[in-house]
Design an enzyme around this catalytic site. Structure first.
Site, PDB file in Angstrom:
ATOM      1  N   ASP A 180       0.969  -1.182  -0.115  1.00 61.21           N
ATOM      2  CA  ASP A 180       0.122  -0.034   0.152  1.00 61.21           C
ATOM      3  C   ASP A 180       0.985   1.100   0.198  1.00 61.21           C
ATOM      4  O   ASP A 180       1.639   1.311   1.105  1.00 61.21           O
ATOM      5  CB  ASP A 180      -0.951   0.008   1.343  1.00 61.21           C
ATOM      6  CG  ASP A 180      -1.814   1.146   1.306  1.00 61.21           C
ATOM      7  OD1 ASP A 180      -1.472   2.389   0.833  1.00 61.21           O
ATOM      8  OD2 ASP A 180      -2.856   0.807   1.416  1.00 61.21           O
ATOM      9  N   HIS A 181       1.221   1.999  -1.137  1.00 57.52           N
ATOM     10  CA  HIS A 181       2.077   2.838  -1.189  1.00 57.52           C
ATOM     11  C   HIS A 181       2.176   3.859  -0.265  1.00 57.52           C
ATOM     12  O   HIS A 181       3.010   4.629   0.018  1.00 57.52           O
ATOM     13  CB  HIS A 181       2.304   3.485  -2.476  1.00 57.52           C
ATOM     14  CG  HIS A 181       1.340   4.204  -3.220  1.00 57.52           C
ATOM     15  ND1 HIS A 181      -0.003   3.871  -3.518  1.00 57.52           N
ATOM     16  CD2 HIS A 181       1.404   5.618  -3.376  1.00 57.52           C
ATOM     17  CE1 HIS A 181      -0.536   5.109  -4.002  1.00 57.52           C
ATOM     18  NE2 HIS A 181       0.156   5.880  -3.884  1.00 57.52           N
ATOM     19  N   HIS A 243      -5.909   2.819   1.340  1.00 50.97           N
ATOM     20  CA  HIS A 243      -4.867   3.945   2.052  1.00 50.97           C
ATOM     21  C   HIS A 243      -5.725   4.481   3.135  1.00 50.97           C
ATOM     22  O   HIS A 243      -4.881   4.761   4.271  1.00 50.97           O
ATOM     23  CB  HIS A 243      -4.935   4.947   0.846  1.00 50.97           C
ATOM     24  CG  HIS A 243      -4.415   4.584  -0.608  1.00 50.97           C
ATOM     25  ND1 HIS A 243      -3.598   3.363  -0.688  1.00 50.97           N
ATOM     26  CD2 HIS A 243      -4.596   4.862  -1.696  1.00 50.97           C
ATOM     27  CE1 HIS A 243      -3.187   3.232  -1.980  1.00 50.97           C
ATOM     28  NE2 HIS A 243      -4.024   3.989  -2.499  1.00 50.97           N
TER      29      HIS A 243
HETATM   30  C1  BG6 Z   1      -3.968   4.844  -6.142  1.00 43.81           C
HETATM   31  C2  BG6 Z   1      -5.090   4.973  -6.898  1.00 43.81           C
HETATM   32  O1  BG6 Z   1      -3.921   3.724  -5.523  1.00 43.81           O
HETATM   33  O2  BG6 Z   1      -3.581   5.981  -5.564  1.00 43.81           O
HETATM   34  C3  BG6 Z   1      -5.121   6.045  -7.590  1.00 43.81           C
HETATM   35  O3  BG6 Z   1      -5.784   3.641  -7.617  1.00 43.81           O
HETATM   36  C4  BG6 Z   1      -4.967   7.540  -7.017  1.00 43.81           C
HETATM   37  O4  BG6 Z   1      -6.620   6.311  -8.218  1.00 43.81           O
HETATM   38  C5  BG6 Z   1      -3.734   7.205  -6.348  1.00 43.81           C
HETATM   39  O5  BG6 Z   1      -4.770   8.438  -7.958  1.00 43.81           O
HETATM   40  C6  BG6 Z   1      -3.094   8.440  -5.321  1.00 43.81           C
HETATM   41  O6  BG6 Z   1      -1.915   8.190  -5.128  1.00 43.81           O
HETATM   42  P1  BG6 Z   1      -0.971   9.473  -4.220  1.00 43.81           P
HETATM   43  O7  BG6 Z   1       0.309   8.754  -4.058  1.00 43.81           O
HETATM   44  O8  BG6 Z   1      -0.747  10.280  -5.737  1.00 43.81           O
HETATM   45  O9  BG6 Z   1      -1.703  10.040  -3.596  1.00 43.81           O
END
Ligand code: BG6
Length: 495
Positions: A180-181, A243
């Site tokens: 989960d980044h 997230h």
């Molecule tokens: C991803 C979603 O997990 O996270 C995307 O699938 C979203 O829809 C993205 O744009 C947002 O990531 P970050 O790091 O740009 O906030």
């Protein structure tokens, strides 16, 4: 500080020709190489259906790291560790080719039989691949075997269990690294640091002192080229299940006895178990969904290419979540996320309770503002705390005075990108910042109740919001009913 020590490893990357690999994974690996966490003893096998040569693959990798500083020689040395093998994941025989290449790279680069399998591709293949990895004996007997996978981990509880069961036939839970980044973001990792290294906050981290918590993941982008996926997913599955719930569980959990994967996961699971599951009627009241509509210049969701006519997919969600445990009973946790909102802003606000008695008055003749602790997750990285102090000078009135600690731009350059950090954690065998099976399943259990309530309601109109705003009025009403407002921030302080 991570001690710099290279970790011998063979990374087999499924989905090597894909977008994620080019945008995130190759740059992350190169940064780890530059910093010395990968040195001579590593190799990457890239696989996908396309027939590429090693050289063609190396050029693709070179191109993907072209914007990162570094000598040509260093980049050339890096890509010499990359090898390509065309592969059809359903063809059992072809796993033998991967196995032979793995064995020879193991010897050539002295990889100590350590293996990471990174599945950067559509989740419907995860089960098949992991089955054949075991069946065709690609796992090593005397090094580590780790699996990294990307979301979505299922589309509801049932499919998540099915997927987890399939993976469990090949890998133990502690060998599975579900990315989960958001857990690789600097300020998300700072939630634990701030809570457990400041007596000030941990002592007040409960329903005696906290009035409400607000988690906002606002995006200014629309669905971009992903309408096909997004229209079947929606904001609830795309952003909340993963997230937002990861951030929520870090905020809610009890202090772990140790800061390691097992203990942190244990507490996160307990936290997720205490989320109140509501009935359909309460869900309709406490959860808002909406779709963006044109602001005159930019198209609305229904006119995006690839979105189904009359789609009821939500591009915005706001909700109120209650936690039924001793620490949090009575404290609402408000969440919201959406596409095409005013700006990209990921923030968590912890609003403390008002004082029981006011001895001062504010300079605006309003009530003295509550203390608010804010985690600025992105685009800024930092924390701020709104305090009240005496207005400087002869006045005895109270003014708000934010203590702001935003990491400055120069230092931001040292903050590793989420994938770099998470790949390094996997190399080191640290599981803390990855999603555990039980966390995933518990969050789906909660999300499914909302999804079902919404899907059962086929008649009511879905609220809309204009591109560039902060969502529909229903989202503001949700807080107004409890006497609160959404906090919003500019660069120096939050309201
Ligand atoms: C991803 C979603 O997990 O996270 C995307 O699938 C979203 O829809 C993205 O744009 C947002 O990531 P970050 O790091 O740009 O906030």
């Amino acid at each position: 500080m991570n001690k710099i020590k290279d970790i011998p490893v063979l990374i087999t990357l499924f989905g090597a020709t894909g977008d994620l690999a080019k945008r995130k994974l190759y740059p992350a690996l190169f940064r780890l190489f530059k910093k010395g966490f990968l040195q001579n003893r590593f190799a990457v096998i890239g696989t996908a259906r396309r027939e590429w040569t090693h050289d063609f693959f190396r050029n693709v990798v070179l191109e993907s790291i072209s914007k990162i500083s570094g000598e040509t020689q260093e980049k050339e040395a890096f890509v010499q560790h990359f090898f390509y093998q065309a592969h059809n994941v359903n063809n059992v025989q072809e796993y033998n080719l991967l196995k032979n290449l793995a064995t020879s790279l193991d010897e050539q680069f002295h990889l100590e039989n350590n293996r990471i399998f990174y599945l950067a591709m559509a989740p419907e293949f995860f089960g098949t691949i992991s089955k054949h990895l075991k069946g065709q004996q690609l796992l090593s007997d005397n090094g580590f075997n780790r699996l990294i996978i990307e979301k979505p981990f299922g589309t509801n509880l049932e499919t998540a269990i099915e997927l987890n069961d399939q993976l469990a036939k090949t890998f133990h839970e502690d060998q599975i690294y579900r990315i989960d980044h958001y857990l690789g973001k600097e300020m998300v990792q700072n939630i634990n640091a701030l809570r457990y290294s400041n007596v000030l906050f941990e002592a007040m981290w409960n329903n005696k002192y906290i009035d409400n918590v607000q988690i906002t993941l606002a995006e200014s982008v629309g669905v971009e080229e992903r309408a096909g996926y997004y229209d079947t997913s929606g904001a609830l599955r795309d952003m909340v299940q993963n997230h937002i719930f990861q951030i929520l569980s870090l905020l809610v959990m009890e202090p772990p006895v140790r800061m390691n994967g097992t203990e942190v996961r244990r507490e996160k699971v307990k936290a997720l178990r205490s989320l109140r599951i509501e009935d359909e009627q309460s869900i309709q009241k406490h959860f808002v969904r909406a779709q963006y509509i044109s602001n005159g210049t930019e198209v609305g969701y229904l006119d995006e290419q690839g979105v189904a006519e009359n789609s009821r997919t939500e591009t915005f969600v706001a909700g109120k979540i209650m936690i039924d445990n001793f620490r949090w009973s009575g404290v609402p946790f408000y969440i919201r996320t959406g596409k095409r909102l005013q700006s990209k802003d990921t923030v968590v606000h912890i609003q403390f309770k008002p004082l029981t008695m006011n001895l001062f008055k504010s300079n605006t003749n309003q009530e003295i503002a509550p203390n608010v602790l804010t985690f600025h997750i992105q685009p800024e990285n930092g924390v701020s705390l709104n305090l009240n102090i005496k207005e400087p000078g002869l006045s005895k009135d109270i003014v708000r005075s934010p203590l702001v600690n935003i990491i400055n731009e120069a230092d931001t350059k040292d903050i590793p990108e989420a994938y770099e950090r998470l790949i390094l954690e996997c190399l080191n065998g640290h599981t803390t910042n990855f999603a555990h099976r039980e966390e995933v399943e518990l969050s789906w259990q909660f999300i499914d109740t909302i999804r079902n309530a919404w899907d059962n309601d086929t008649t009511s109109t879905i609220p809309t919001y204009v591109v560039g705003t902060m969502g529909p009025s229903e989202s503001h009403d949700l807080l107004a009913e409890d006497g609160f407002v959404w906090h919003s921030c500019d660069t120096t302080h939050c309201l």
